[in-house]
Design a protein around this motif. Sequence first.
Motif, PDB file in Angstrom:
ATOM      1  N   LYS A   1      -2.922  -2.887 -10.545  1.00 42.53           N
ATOM      2  CA  LYS A   1      -1.994  -2.832  -9.284  1.00 42.53           C
ATOM      3  C   LYS A   1      -0.502  -3.498  -9.635  1.00 42.53           C
ATOM      4  O   LYS A   1       0.494  -2.987  -9.222  1.00 42.53           O
ATOM      5  N   VAL A   2      -0.710  -4.735 -10.299  1.00 39.91           N
ATOM      6  CA  VAL A   2       0.665  -5.500 -10.560  1.00 39.91           C
ATOM      7  C   VAL A   2       1.310  -4.560 -11.580  1.00 39.91           C
ATOM      8  O   VAL A   2       2.613  -4.505 -11.402  1.00 39.91           O
ATOM      9  N   GLU A   3       0.792  -3.889 -12.750  1.00 36.66           N
ATOM     10  CA  GLU A   3       1.676  -3.111 -13.444  1.00 36.66           C
ATOM     11  C   GLU A   3       2.253  -1.987 -13.105  1.00 36.66           C
ATOM     12  O   GLU A   3       3.238  -1.837 -13.330  1.00 36.66           O
TER      13      GLU A   3
ATOM     14  N   GLN B   1       0.907  -1.229  -0.020  1.00 33.57           N
ATOM     15  CA  GLN B   1       0.075   0.007  -0.038  1.00 33.57           C
ATOM     16  C   GLN B   1       0.673   1.163  -0.257  1.00 33.57           C
ATOM     17  O   GLN B   1       0.161   2.504   0.099  1.00 33.57           O
ATOM     18  N   GLY B   2       2.338   1.293   0.187  1.00 38.22           N
ATOM     19  CA  GLY B   2       3.027   2.104   0.045  1.00 38.22           C
ATOM     20  C   GLY B   2       3.156   2.892   1.302  1.00 38.22           C
ATOM     21  O   GLY B   2       3.621   4.060   1.314  1.00 38.22           O
ATOM     22  N   LYS B   3       3.084   2.170   2.473  1.00 39.06           N
ATOM     23  CA  LYS B   3       2.792   2.909   3.879  1.00 39.06           C
ATOM     24  C   LYS B   3       4.367   2.306   4.630  1.00 39.06           C
ATOM     25  O   LYS B   3       4.792   1.265   4.403  1.00 39.06           O
ATOM     26  N   THR B   4       4.983   3.438   5.224  1.00 34.71           N
ATOM     27  CA  THR B   4       5.985   3.023   6.027  1.00 34.71           C
ATOM     28  C   THR B   4       5.493   2.101   7.547  1.00 34.71           C
ATOM     29  O   THR B   4       4.348   2.387   7.717  1.00 34.71           O
ATOM     30  N   VAL B   5       6.255   1.168   7.745  1.00 34.09           N
ATOM     31  CA  VAL B   5       5.875   0.343   9.004  1.00 34.09           C
ATOM     32  C   VAL B   5       7.015   0.009   9.613  1.00 34.09           C
ATOM     33  O   VAL B   5       8.114  -0.598   9.016  1.00 34.09           O
TER      34      VAL B   5
ATOM     35  N   ILE C   1      10.579 -11.353  -7.405  1.00 33.97           N
ATOM     36  CA  ILE C   1      11.256 -12.710  -7.213  1.00 33.97           C
ATOM     37  C   ILE C   1      10.485 -13.509  -8.420  1.00 33.97           C
ATOM     38  O   ILE C   1       9.337 -13.831  -8.593  1.00 33.97           O
ATOM     39  N   PHE C   2      11.540 -13.934  -9.167  1.00 34.58           N
ATOM     40  CA  PHE C   2      10.805 -14.359 -10.670  1.00 34.58           C
ATOM     41  C   PHE C   2      10.075 -13.846 -11.586  1.00 34.58           C
ATOM     42  O   PHE C   2       9.022 -14.182 -11.854  1.00 34.58           O
ATOM     43  N   GLY C   3      10.071 -12.397 -11.344  1.00 33.50           N
ATOM     44  CA  GLY C   3       9.358 -11.483 -11.865  1.00 33.50           C
ATOM     45  C   GLY C   3       7.965 -11.270 -11.023  1.00 33.50           C
ATOM     46  O   GLY C   3       7.285 -10.371 -11.714  1.00 33.50           O
ATOM     47  N   ALA C   4       7.628 -11.855  -9.832  1.00 33.41           N
ATOM     48  CA  ALA C   4       6.470 -11.319  -9.316  1.00 33.41           C
ATOM     49  C   ALA C   4       6.948 -10.410  -7.845  1.00 33.41           C
ATOM     50  O   ALA C   4       8.055 -10.684  -7.084  1.00 33.41           O
ATOM     51  N   PRO C   5       6.440  -9.056  -7.739  1.00 25.85           N
ATOM     52  CA  PRO C   5       6.975  -8.382  -6.474  1.00 25.85           C
ATOM     53  C   PRO C   5       6.613  -8.998  -5.273  1.00 25.85           C
ATOM     54  O   PRO C   5       5.554  -9.893  -5.082  1.00 25.85           O
ATOM     55  N   LEU C   6       7.300  -8.993  -4.371  1.00 23.26           N
ATOM     56  CA  LEU C   6       7.261  -9.577  -3.137  1.00 23.26           C
ATOM     57  C   LEU C   6       5.770  -8.953  -2.301  1.00 23.26           C
ATOM     58  O   LEU C   6       5.263  -9.985  -1.661  1.00 23.26           O
ATOM     59  N   SER C   7       5.109  -7.883  -2.668  1.00 26.32           N
ATOM     60  CA  SER C   7       3.975  -7.513  -1.881  1.00 26.32           C
ATOM     61  C   SER C   7       2.716  -7.767  -2.686  1.00 26.32           C
ATOM     62  O   SER C   7       1.479  -7.519  -2.121  1.00 26.32           O
ATOM     63  N   VAL C   8       2.554  -8.379  -3.910  1.00 31.05           N
ATOM     64  CA  VAL C   8       1.329  -8.592  -4.641  1.00 31.05           C
ATOM     65  C   VAL C   8       0.929  -9.976  -4.269  1.00 31.05           C
ATOM     66  O   VAL C   8       1.680 -10.877  -3.814  1.00 31.05           O
TER      67      VAL C   8
ATOM     68  N   LYS D   1      11.131   5.482   4.186  1.00 29.95           N
ATOM     69  CA  LYS D   1      10.561   5.827   2.767  1.00 29.95           C
ATOM     70  C   LYS D   1      11.531   4.919   1.816  1.00 29.95           C
ATOM     71  O   LYS D   1      11.263   4.556   0.869  1.00 29.95           O
ATOM     72  N   SER D   2      12.898   5.218   2.065  1.00 28.12           N
ATOM     73  CA  SER D   2      13.808   4.793   1.377  1.00 28.12           C
ATOM     74  C   SER D   2      13.665   3.130   1.358  1.00 28.12           C
ATOM     75  O   SER D   2      13.879   2.302  -0.002  1.00 28.12           O
ATOM     76  N   LEU D   3      13.660   2.514   2.265  1.00 29.13           N
ATOM     77  CA  LEU D   3      13.507   0.918   2.324  1.00 29.13           C
ATOM     78  C   LEU D   3      12.271   0.489   1.679  1.00 29.13           C
ATOM     79  O   LEU D   3      12.257  -0.420   0.969  1.00 29.13           O
ATOM     80  N   LEU D   4      11.174   1.532   1.996  1.00 30.72           N
ATOM     81  CA  LEU D   4       9.791   1.125   1.274  1.00 30.72           C
ATOM     82  C   LEU D   4      10.031   1.188  -0.261  1.00 30.72           C
ATOM     83  O   LEU D   4       9.466   0.086  -0.862  1.00 30.72           O
ATOM     84  N   ASP D   5      10.561   2.019  -0.720  1.00 25.11           N
ATOM     85  CA  ASP D   5      10.792   2.036  -2.315  1.00 25.11           C
ATOM     86  C   ASP D   5      11.758   0.778  -2.703  1.00 25.11           C
ATOM     87  O   ASP D   5      11.144   0.403  -3.881  1.00 25.11           O
TER      88      ASP D   5
END
Length: 369
Positions: free
Chosen positions: A161-163, A126-130, A146-153, A135-139
Amino acid sequence: MDTILGPLYYAVSWIIVQFHAFYSLIFDRNSGWAWGLSIVSLVVLIRICLIPLFVKQIKATRNMQALQPKMKAIQERYKSDKQRQSEEMMKLYKETGTNPLSSCLPILAQSPFFISLYQVLNHIAQGKTVGFIDKSLLDSARQAHIFGAPLSVKFTDSAAKVESLGASLTDVRVVTVIMIILMSLSQFYTQRQLMTKNVDLTVKTPFMQQQKMLMYVFPIMFAVFGINFPVGVLVYWLTTNVWTLGQQMFVIRRNPTPGSLAFAQRQERLRAKGKLKEAPAEVEAKKAAEAARASRQQPKRQTKSKRQVGGTTQAAQPGKKTSLEKDQPGSGEGSGGDAKSDQAGGSSRGTKAGQRKGGPQQPKHPTKK
């Protein structure tokens, strides 16, 4: 939920950040290797800390297996009185020092970390810091694939959203499906190994039926709920399943349940290496079994030629009496006439037998007038 588990968000995010800083020295800090290995290392660290609970789980599971016959007897005895049945069950647990919840301790202890990781990755999506992820680590984490798939999807996320994270929906779904299948297979094999190798087969109890049911239920649960897990959580859960499988294989090989197939295999390995000394009772039992086997041996069967030779020898001695004939009344010196007639009859029978066997005929002596 965030208020209750807030401290764990900080703990989980701090551990991930520390591992990420280490792996950034080897890989690109924005790569999936750096972030993926950070999650894997988090799993390894948590599972190492849970080893004492895993040992308790093994002991509790064995105690429950040993108590199953007594528990079944209590259920049959008080099947019409549920309250008394519960009281007797608690009494049995107290006497034997068994805690039914001990077998669930590793899962219960791991659940807060699993939920915290899920929420941390959800905040990243969701683009939120936790926690310690600024912010830098979030980006950086949002760019990791991983093999073409973002870790957060997730599998159920939309194509837009994926694109937006620089990936295609097809790649995400292929990667998530493969990981879900691997999760389910590893869980199934872990449970099957427990059922087929580390269960006392001499005792048939309802506990075995429950374990058999869980062997099929858990993989289905992973398949159903896995489509709602982010890719990073799938990495976490697949890693912990593989760890559990390896840990269980080690325990079953080194410390199997008595009476199980793994226990018999371990005894055979120790016996082959000469490290297992048989108890005196077992040695005596083996000697008794060998003696009984020797006494039951049948006499060797004679060949046809030996039987014919034996029959010819007996027929060639017509005058020889058997012990039964000697004991019959009328035989011996007191009955000479009968003895002579018996000898004459025996002689004639012996002559005929000799003729049938092809032996030489007795010459006939002329009677004196």
